[in-house]
Motif scaffolding. Sequence first.
Motif, PDB file in Angstrom:
ATOM      1  N   ILE A 304       0.836  -1.206   0.000  1.00 48.84           N
ATOM      2  CA  ILE A 304       0.000   0.000   0.000  1.00 48.84           C
ATOM      3  C   ILE A 304       0.867   1.252   0.000  1.00 48.84           C
ATOM      4  O   ILE A 304       0.597   2.222  -0.717  1.00 48.84           O
ATOM      5  CB  ILE A 304      -0.943  -0.018   1.227  1.00 48.84           C
ATOM      6  N   PHE A 305       1.928   1.243   0.805  1.00 54.62           N
ATOM      7  CA  PHE A 305       2.842   2.387   0.851  1.00 54.62           C
ATOM      8  C   PHE A 305       3.466   2.628  -0.522  1.00 54.62           C
ATOM      9  O   PHE A 305       3.523   3.768  -0.999  1.00 54.62           O
ATOM     10  CB  PHE A 305       3.931   2.132   1.897  1.00 54.62           C
ATOM     11  N   ALA A 306       3.939   1.536  -1.128  1.00 54.78           N
ATOM     12  CA  ALA A 306       4.572   1.684  -2.440  1.00 54.78           C
ATOM     13  C   ALA A 306       3.587   2.178  -3.487  1.00 54.78           C
ATOM     14  O   ALA A 306       3.913   3.037  -4.329  1.00 54.78           O
ATOM     15  CB  ALA A 306       5.185   0.348  -2.872  1.00 54.78           C
ATOM     16  N   SER A 307       2.359   1.653  -3.452  1.00 52.43           N
ATOM     17  CA  SER A 307       1.365   2.050  -4.453  1.00 52.43           C
ATOM     18  C   SER A 307       0.959   3.509  -4.287  1.00 52.43           C
ATOM     19  O   SER A 307       0.763   4.241  -5.273  1.00 52.43           O
ATOM     20  CB  SER A 307       0.131   1.144  -4.336  1.00 52.43           C
ATOM     21  N   HIS A 308       0.826   3.937  -3.032  1.00 56.28           N
ATOM     22  CA  HIS A 308       0.324   5.286  -2.793  1.00 56.28           C
ATOM     23  C   HIS A 308       1.416   6.352  -2.922  1.00 56.28           C
ATOM     24  O   HIS A 308       1.172   7.444  -3.454  1.00 56.28           O
ATOM     25  CB  HIS A 308      -0.309   5.360  -1.406  1.00 56.28           C
ATOM     26  N   PHE A 309       2.617   6.023  -2.415  1.00 50.70           N
ATOM     27  CA  PHE A 309       3.668   7.036  -2.380  1.00 50.70           C
ATOM     28  C   PHE A 309       4.730   6.855  -3.466  1.00 50.70           C
ATOM     29  O   PHE A 309       5.231   7.844  -4.006  1.00 50.70           O
ATOM     30  CB  PHE A 309       4.358   7.025  -1.003  1.00 50.70           C
ATOM     31  N   LEU A 310       5.082   5.624  -3.768  1.00 46.90           N
ATOM     32  CA  LEU A 310       6.172   5.411  -4.712  1.00 46.90           C
ATOM     33  C   LEU A 310       5.704   5.313  -6.158  1.00 46.90           C
ATOM     34  O   LEU A 310       6.429   5.734  -7.068  1.00 46.90           O
ATOM     35  CB  LEU A 310       6.946   4.139  -4.338  1.00 46.90           C
ATOM     36  N   ARG A 311       4.520   4.753  -6.386  1.00 44.58           N
ATOM     37  CA  ARG A 311       4.054   4.608  -7.764  1.00 44.58           C
ATOM     38  C   ARG A 311       3.955   5.955  -8.485  1.00 44.58           C
ATOM     39  O   ARG A 311       4.404   6.081  -9.643  1.00 44.58           O
ATOM     40  CB  ARG A 311       2.705   3.876  -7.788  1.00 44.58           C
ATOM     41  N   PRO A 312       3.382   7.013  -7.853  1.00 46.57           N
ATOM     42  CA  PRO A 312       3.378   8.324  -8.519  1.00 46.57           C
ATOM     43  C   PRO A 312       4.783   8.845  -8.808  1.00 46.57           C
ATOM     44  O   PRO A 312       5.010   9.455  -9.857  1.00 46.57           O
ATOM     45  CB  PRO A 312       2.643   9.228  -7.515  1.00 46.57           C
ATOM     46  N   LEU A 313       5.744   8.601  -7.884  1.00 44.68           N
ATOM     47  CA  LEU A 313       7.118   9.020  -8.144  1.00 44.68           C
ATOM     48  C   LEU A 313       7.707   8.265  -9.336  1.00 44.68           C
ATOM     49  O   LEU A 313       8.429   8.831 -10.165  1.00 44.68           O
ATOM     50  CB  LEU A 313       7.983   8.790  -6.903  1.00 44.68           C
ATOM     51  N   ALA A 329       5.025  15.376 -23.660  1.00 47.50           N
ATOM     52  CA  ALA A 329       4.032  15.030 -22.647  1.00 47.50           C
ATOM     53  C   ALA A 329       4.260  15.838 -21.374  1.00 47.50           C
ATOM     54  O   ALA A 329       5.393  16.130 -20.993  1.00 47.50           O
ATOM     55  CB  ALA A 329       4.106  13.547 -22.344  1.00 47.50           C
ATOM     56  N   TYR A 330       3.152  16.185 -20.737  1.00 42.01           N
ATOM     57  CA  TYR A 330       3.216  16.878 -19.444  1.00 42.01           C
ATOM     58  C   TYR A 330       2.974  15.852 -18.324  1.00 42.01           C
ATOM     59  O   TYR A 330       2.197  14.908 -18.489  1.00 42.01           O
ATOM     60  CB  TYR A 330       2.154  17.978 -19.390  1.00 42.01           C
ATOM     61  N   PRO A 331       3.606  16.074 -17.208  1.00 41.41           N
ATOM     62  CA  PRO A 331       3.412  15.142 -16.080  1.00 41.41           C
ATOM     63  C   PRO A 331       2.012  15.268 -15.495  1.00 41.41           C
ATOM     64  O   PRO A 331       1.414  16.348 -15.503  1.00 41.41           O
ATOM     65  CB  PRO A 331       4.476  15.574 -15.069  1.00 41.41           C
ATOM     66  N   ILE A 332       1.532  14.129 -15.000  1.00 37.35           N
ATOM     67  CA  ILE A 332       0.241  14.133 -14.304  1.00 37.35           C
ATOM     68  C   ILE A 332       0.438  14.818 -12.953  1.00 37.35           C
ATOM     69  O   ILE A 332       1.398  14.536 -12.222  1.00 37.35           O
ATOM     70  CB  ILE A 332      -0.271  12.706 -14.102  1.00 37.35           C
ATOM     71  N   GLU A 333      -0.471  15.694 -12.618  1.00 35.30           N
ATOM     72  CA  GLU A 333      -0.346  16.400 -11.339  1.00 35.30           C
ATOM     73  C   GLU A 333      -0.529  15.409 -10.194  1.00 35.30           C
ATOM     74  O   GLU A 333      -1.497  14.645 -10.161  1.00 35.30           O
ATOM     75  CB  GLU A 333      -1.395  17.504 -11.257  1.00 35.30           C
ATOM     76  N   SER A 334       0.407  15.394  -9.267  1.00 33.48           N
ATOM     77  CA  SER A 334       0.371  14.439  -8.155  1.00 33.48           C
ATOM     78  C   SER A 334       0.553  15.172  -6.837  1.00 33.48           C
ATOM     79  O   SER A 334       1.441  16.014  -6.699  1.00 33.48           O
ATOM     80  CB  SER A 334       1.483  13.395  -8.324  1.00 33.48           C
ATOM     81  N   ASP A 335      -0.299  14.842  -5.866  1.00 32.90           N
ATOM     82  CA  ASP A 335      -0.187  15.426  -4.527  1.00 32.90           C
ATOM     83  C   ASP A 335      -0.204  14.335  -3.448  1.00 32.90           C
ATOM     84  O   ASP A 335      -0.598  14.564  -2.315  1.00 32.90           O
ATOM     85  CB  ASP A 335      -1.313  16.422  -4.283  1.00 32.90           C
ATOM     86  N   THR A 336       0.230  13.123  -3.845  1.00 36.18           N
ATOM     87  CA  THR A 336       0.241  12.024  -2.865  1.00 36.18           C
ATOM     88  C   THR A 336       1.294  12.232  -1.778  1.00 36.18           C
ATOM     89  O   THR A 336       1.208  11.651  -0.700  1.00 36.18           O
ATOM     90  CB  THR A 336       0.507  10.694  -3.580  1.00 36.18           C
ATOM     91  N   SER A 337       2.312  13.026  -2.103  1.00 35.76           N
ATOM     92  CA  SER A 337       3.342  13.332  -1.118  1.00 35.76           C
ATOM     93  C   SER A 337       3.962  14.678  -1.483  1.00 35.76           C
ATOM     94  O   SER A 337       3.795  15.178  -2.606  1.00 35.76           O
ATOM     95  CB  SER A 337       4.414  12.233  -1.077  1.00 35.76           C
ATOM     96  N   ALA A 341       4.581  16.150  -5.295  1.00 34.04           N
ATOM     97  CA  ALA A 341       4.008  17.425  -5.724  1.00 34.04           C
ATOM     98  C   ALA A 341       5.105  18.361  -6.254  1.00 34.04           C
ATOM     99  O   ALA A 341       4.939  19.024  -7.289  1.00 34.04           O
ATOM    100  CB  ALA A 341       3.264  18.074  -4.563  1.00 34.04           C
ATOM    101  N   VAL A 342       6.264  18.431  -5.555  1.00 34.14           N
ATOM    102  CA  VAL A 342       7.369  19.284  -5.996  1.00 34.14           C
ATOM    103  C   VAL A 342       7.904  18.814  -7.343  1.00 34.14           C
ATOM    104  O   VAL A 342       8.148  19.603  -8.261  1.00 34.14           O
ATOM    105  CB  VAL A 342       8.488  19.299  -4.938  1.00 34.14           C
ATOM    106  N   LEU A 343       8.092  17.463  -7.476  1.00 31.14           N
ATOM    107  CA  LEU A 343       8.621  16.923  -8.728  1.00 31.14           C
ATOM    108  C   LEU A 343       7.648  17.134  -9.874  1.00 31.14           C
ATOM    109  O   LEU A 343       8.058  17.491 -10.998  1.00 31.14           O
ATOM    110  CB  LEU A 343       8.940  15.435  -8.549  1.00 31.14           C
TER     111      LEU A 343
END
Length: 370
Positions: A304-313, A329-337, A341-343
């Motif tokens: 769950i940790f990997a899917s929620h926090f690492l998969r978006p990275l 291509a533009y990156p998908i906006e991510s705010d999971t961590s 969000a910074v990346l």
Amino acid sequence: MRQSLGAHPRIFNALLASAGVAFFLIVVILALPTKSKLVRLELQTQERAAEHAAKSLQLSVSALLSREWQSLGSFGELVNMKDISSARQIADAAERASEGIYWAGIVGLDGVVLAGTDGEREGEDVSGRQWFLSGLHGTRIGNVYSPKMGITDNPEGRLFNMSRPIVNQDGTPTGVAVYSMRFDWVADYLFESSEALDVDLTLFDRAGDELVESNRFELPQLPEKISSLADLGSARTRTGGANNTQYVAAILPSLVTGDLPEFGWSMVVRLPATPSESILGIAWNSLTSIGIGAFLIIGVVAYIFASHFLRPLVDLIETADAIAKGDSAYPIESDTSYEAAVLSSALARLQTNLQALAFSARGTKKRASD
């Protein structure tokens, strides 16, 4: 030469592998030592059980023999050395009062038996017997022996003598009171008690010779080392036997205790040791279930940790790689961590700047061609 990217592990897989390694280390560092401690704890429990059984036998036998010893004292106090008929009646009553008394007698200072149960041995000179000599000047518990011919009642039964002085009001000895006790009566009591406690026992005399042995569990013969420990001055426990016949032994150097003379009897109590493969039992099964449950929980949490926090990275990293290759291509906006969000924001700005530079370069090229 640039190293191939495929040679590097993926962070998602690395996290799951790290969780597996962590669980393995927990098993090695914690579970295995815990198993050893459980085995030792079980063995200590069995040692305490053997010691408790030995103490129980000691207390019960001491109480049994203390009663007979006090009876012998009362017997001597009741006897009138000048009334032989009355003394014989008291001797008969003493023998009937207890199954353990084979013969009760009164001996004069000259060593001649004055009165005995059913008139047995009256007139016999026992001045050279150890029980008379010791009983005249103190107290005596004799060795266990098999009676010789002339004893008509249960001739094959073993006996031991208890004697103590008969004194007048001034404390001067006037004779000796003696009980010939049935040792097999004591042995039967030990057998019944050991069966009730579910243990085996071996009883030794002063010389270290075996007096009683019960071996319902078919344990191997006691080694000389353990037998000799019974003569030492403190109670202790020992383990012994081969793999299939291991046992725990409690050793008592003195079976009879309390306000009694020294009997010289020592005892070893044994019970079978629980086989090592079944020592852990329910406790180890419970630990195994807990371990499996912990492994599953660690795995699920890691996933769950990997899917929620690492998969978006991982997705953002793949987008960055695509941008580096010239993809628009533009990156998908991510705010999971915070990091995601910074990346994501940085890659979006980077792509915007790259697109602006590309647009400006195309405009400059077009004007130059015009």
